[in-house]
Every structure is written in structure tokens, then in C-alpha cells.
Enzyme design. Structure first.
Site, PDB file in Angstrom:
ATOM      1  N   LYS A   1       0.834  -1.204   0.000  1.00  0.00           N
ATOM      2  CA  LYS A   1       0.000   0.000   0.000  1.00  0.00           C
ATOM      3  C   LYS A   1       0.863   1.246   0.000  1.00  0.00           C
ATOM      4  O   LYS A   1       0.606   2.205  -0.728  1.00  0.00           O
ATOM      5  CB  LYS A   1      -0.907   0.012   1.239  1.00  0.00           C
ATOM      6  CG  LYS A   1      -1.753   1.277   1.353  1.00  0.00           C
ATOM      7  CD  LYS A   1      -2.181   1.579   2.771  1.00  0.00           C
ATOM      8  CE  LYS A   1      -1.032   2.119   3.591  1.00  0.00           C
ATOM      9  NZ  LYS A   1      -1.444   2.574   4.943  1.00  0.00           N
TER      10      LYS A   1
ATOM     11  N   GLU B   1       3.682   0.138  12.751  1.00  0.00           N
ATOM     12  CA  GLU B   1       2.551  -0.588  12.174  1.00  0.00           C
ATOM     13  C   GLU B   1       2.631  -2.088  12.439  1.00  0.00           C
ATOM     14  O   GLU B   1       1.625  -2.802  12.319  1.00  0.00           O
ATOM     15  CB  GLU B   1       2.494  -0.339  10.666  1.00  0.00           C
ATOM     16  CG  GLU B   1       3.662  -0.893   9.890  1.00  0.00           C
ATOM     17  CD  GLU B   1       3.757  -0.331   8.483  1.00  0.00           C
ATOM     18  OE1 GLU B   1       3.859  -1.129   7.555  1.00  0.00           O
ATOM     19  OE2 GLU B   1       3.728   0.903   8.329  1.00  0.00           O
TER      20      GLU B   1
END
Length: 446
Positions: free
Chosen positions: A30, A334
Site C-alpha cells: 500500500k 505498524e
């Protein structure tokens, strides 16, 4: 208000009956896809993105750029039977830059890259651009980008919130130059200004003035991708001042770029090998990358696994034992939810540090992980900048996700070992990892 049934549906996390042994094709990154889209949109010539990620966040970015007048054509080669299939094979996006224009409305959803990377692009538009999104997007910090753009000459209406919704009144150009910001709450503030910097009249000089910067690998990713399309970037690593990045004004080249697999999204599958004592192969793992997920090789090896990087990809094997870890995750925040899930299944305590900024992500990830793991019988305590996790015998129950894709995959990891774990709104994984439930059950041979 109508409630999406997917948000309340419960998905019973599959329980592994033995050691996992699978090859998993992870979709494209992404972070790389959305940066590549922005750079291609600002280029002076058409470019190609091959094997892009098709997920909510990337489709929001593509839709926003189309609203700003950028052409994005999607093609699928005859070798790919399904457009946007799990591995993206055969799919390509051709990006046709034509300048950016308003008036336009941009839906950011809850995508940090869209809400932060596109306001500088909108400042270059000839007309006003309205930004709006999901309710949670209103709570996520945007002041670093808003204040910086104002200092560089942009006009923005946000009613003083420093957050969405807002309108950027583009004038067709932006003067640019030096600007100081506090990016301690998100490295995306720096990346946002750097990505559009070559198109500013004076380029841009971004000086970070706050506490330590989180997620530095993402800034290095931005710099590498800028240089790959012809931008001149000076950084602290290349001999510049500490916490200062300079981008020289100039044209950007169109590229033919193949998107790497998303290494952070490989995390739950590597974790599956670790917690079941099995083996998972991730094809096309790059030998050199700026993706934060590459650090999983080091972290999960310390927690009890071993890995081999071959020309085919990464082979990761669990030893049958999972060990606790004391680790600073400030550069790779993350990864925290998945690491916390593994730590809850370990044989010794763990301390995860350097991730206070996760309280401002898709949800307050530290509070959410503490609550959900503890409700399954765990012993997790929040610290000032992270989590302390003491392994306990866990039991089944509902694992809430707070519309956060990484919470959903964390719950699935626990469910491999703990029977009866039900994931609320597993569909939220479509934000960055489309078809996760099918990939997960396929890994187990179901």
C-alpha cells in the site's frame, strides 16, 4: 443511521490443527502503491504501475487523483484470470498526468496517505478541493500538513481544527521554500511535503522541530522513490543537516514500476509459522527494500523463528517455541499489533516500546490491543510509549477491531492457537489486504 452488516458480523478465526506449511502470495505494498500514484500524477509524462495493490486505501487514492483530473487506466493481461486478484498478477495501471484541477471533492476514507499526501497536490490545482472522510479521519492529526502548506503560501479553510473536513483553495502553483513542522505524530507529514516538493516553484526544505520522528523507513521510502523518478533530494543520511530534507524543483519522470509485495501485510502469515511451529514462504520478498516490514525477519527470528532469503522469496520457519521480546518499534510501529498478538502467546514477557504515536492511528491501537487481549484472558498493560505483555492462558471470545485492519489480523493470529476467537468486522482488512479471510483459510489448506 444505517449500520453496515459487515461491521457487526463475527468471523470465527480458523484454529490450526497442526503446523502451518504454505506458500502465500501477498498483494502489493500500500505504501509503495500510493506514493507511486502521487509521483506518477505529478510527472511530466505517462507512467505504469504493475501489480499495484487494489484495496480500499489505494482505490481511494486513485479515485481522488481522478477527481483532480489525472487519468488512470486499469488493464489486465490475458495471463490473469481475475482483475485485482490476490497477487495482482497481470494487472497494471497506466497513469496519464494532465495537471491537477478543481473544483473537486476528495473522499479520504480513513487513509492516512490520502488525507496527508493529497493536500499539497491540491494546492497545485487550479480551483478549490474539498477533503472529507470517515468519522475517524476527523480525529487523526493533520495540522502538520495544514500549517506547513499555509506557511508555503496555500490558502486552506479548516475552521481552525487542524483536521478534516477542510478545503484547499488551489491557485495553480505554490511558491514553496523552507518550512518547519513538528512531525512527531506522523512521518507522513514529511513525506507529504517531499512528494509534491519538486513541483513547488522553489522546491521545499522541510525541517522537523519536534520530538523523535516515528516510522523513519517510510521517509526513506519516499526519498528513494523521489530519486527514482529524477528528483534531487538532500537528506540527513546524505550529509545534510539532521532532521532536514530538501527537494529541488524540477520535472518528474514517468516510470514503469513493479510494486513490491506488502511486507507488513506478510506479518500475520509469518506469525502463523512462528506460533504453530510451521513454515511459510512469501514469494518475491525483495533483497533490498525500504519497507518497514522487512524488520520482521529480525524480530520474529528473535522471538523463536528462522528465515532464509532466496531468489524465490522468504522462507520462514517456526521452532515450536515462541519467546518474549524487548524491542523498540518506533521505526516500525505498524507491526505492533501483530507482534503483540505473538507476544501474548509467548513463553516469557515482552515489552514493546517507542510507539506512543499509535494512539493516533486508525484507532488508539495501544488501548485497543490492551482491552482485546485482556478480555481473552491476557495480561497487557499500557506504558507511556507502548505495551508490557505477560503471557497467560487465553480463551475464546469476541475480538473487536475498531475498524482497524491490523487489529483484525492480530486477532486472527491469536485464533490460530486459541479456539473460539471471533473477529468482529474482519471485512475491515480490505483497507490494505483484500481477500484476507480467503488467504488465511487457504494458508491452512481449507
Amino acid at each position: 443511521m444505517t449500520v453496515n452488516p459487515a461491521h457487526t458480523a463475527l468471523w470465527t478465526a480458523p484454529h490450526a490443527s497442526g503446523a502451518v506449511d504454505a506458500t502465500v502470495h501477498v498483494p502489493g505494498s500500500k505504501s509503495v502503491t500510493n506514493r507511486a500514484l502521487v509521483l506518477a500524477a505529478l510527472a511530466s509524462e505517462p507512467g505504469w504501475l504493475r501489480r499495484p495493490l487494489r484495496s480500499r486505501d489505494t482505490l481511494l487514492m486513485a479515485g481522488a487523483l481522478r477527481a483532480l483530473g489525472v487519468g488512470i487506466e486499469e488493464t489486465v493481461s490475458s495471463s490473469s484470470s481475475v482483475a485485482g486478484g490476490p497477487d495482482g498478477t497481470g494487472e497494471a495501471w497506466r497513469v496519464l498526468p494532465a495537471g491537477v484541477r478543481g473544483p473537486a471533492t476528495v473522499d479520504v476514507g480513513n487513509a492516512g496517505t490520502v488525507m496527508r499526501f493529497l493536500p499539497p497536490v491540491a494546492a497545485l490545482a487550479d480551483g478549490s478541493v474539498r477533503f472529507d472522510g470517515d468519522p475517524r479521519s476527523y480525529e487523526r492529526p493533520l495540522n502538520g500538513v495544514i500549517d506547513a502548506l499555509r506557511a508555503l503560501g496555500a490558502r486552506i479553510d479548516d475552521d481552525g481544527r487542524g483536521a478534516l473536513p477542510m478545503t484547499v483553495h488551489g491557485s495553480g502553483a505554490l511558491e514553496g521554500g523552507p518550512v518547519s513542522i513538528d512531525a512527531s505524530s506522523s512521518s507522513q507529514f514529511v513525506s507529504a511535503l517531499l512528494l509534491s516538493g519538486p513541483r513547488f516553484n522553489q522546491g521545499v526544505e522541510v525541517r522537523h522541530t519536534g520530538a523523535s520522528l516515528p516510522s523513519m523507513p517510510h521517509i526513506r521510502m519516499t526519498v528513494d522513490m523521489l530519486r527514482a523518478v529524477g528528483a534531487q533530494v538532500d537528506t540527513p543520511e546524505s550529509g545534510g543537516e539532521p532532521n532536514v530534507w530538501r527537494v529541488t524543483p524540477g520535472a518528474l519522470l514517468g516510470r514503469d514500476l513493479t510494486i513490491e509485495p506488502d511486507l507488513s501485510n506478510a506479518q500475520p502469515f509469518l506469525a502463523a509459522a512462528l506460533v504453530t511451529g510451521g513454515k511459510v514462504v512469501i514469494p518475491d520478498w525483495p533483497s533490498r527494500t525500504t519497507q518497514p516490514g522487512d524488520r520482521l525477519r529480525e524480530i520474529f527470528t528473535e522471538m523463536g523463528g528462522s528465515c532464509t532469503l532466496t531468489e524465490y522469496g522468504l522462507e520462514f520457519t517456526g521452532s515450536g517455541s515462541v519467546h518474549g521480546i524487548d524491542v523498540d518499534l518506533s521505526d516500525v510501529g505498524e507491526l505492533t499489533p501483530g507482534i503483540a498478538a505473538v507476544a501474548a502467546l509467548a513463553d516469557s514477557p515482552s515489552t514493546l516500546r517507542g510507539v506512543a504515536h499509535l494512539r493516533l492511528h486508525e484507532t488508539d491501537r495501544l488501548a485497543a490491543l490492551t482491552k482485546e487481549i485482556n478480555e481473552l484472558g491476557g495480561d497487557v498493560t499500557e506504558t507511556a510509549d507502548g505495551l508490557h505483555i505477560r503471557p497467560r492462558k487465553l480463551h475464546g471470545g469476541i475480538f473487536h477491531t475498531y475498524e482497524d485492519h491490523r487489529m483484525a489480523t492480530a486477532g486472527a493470529i491469536i485464533g490460530l492457537v486459541v479456539e473460539g476467537v471471533q473477529i468482529e468486522n474482519v471485512a475491515t482488512t480490505a483497507k490494505t489486504l483484500p481477500d484476507f479471510p480467503d488467504l488465511w483459510t487457504g494458508m491452512l489448506g481449507a
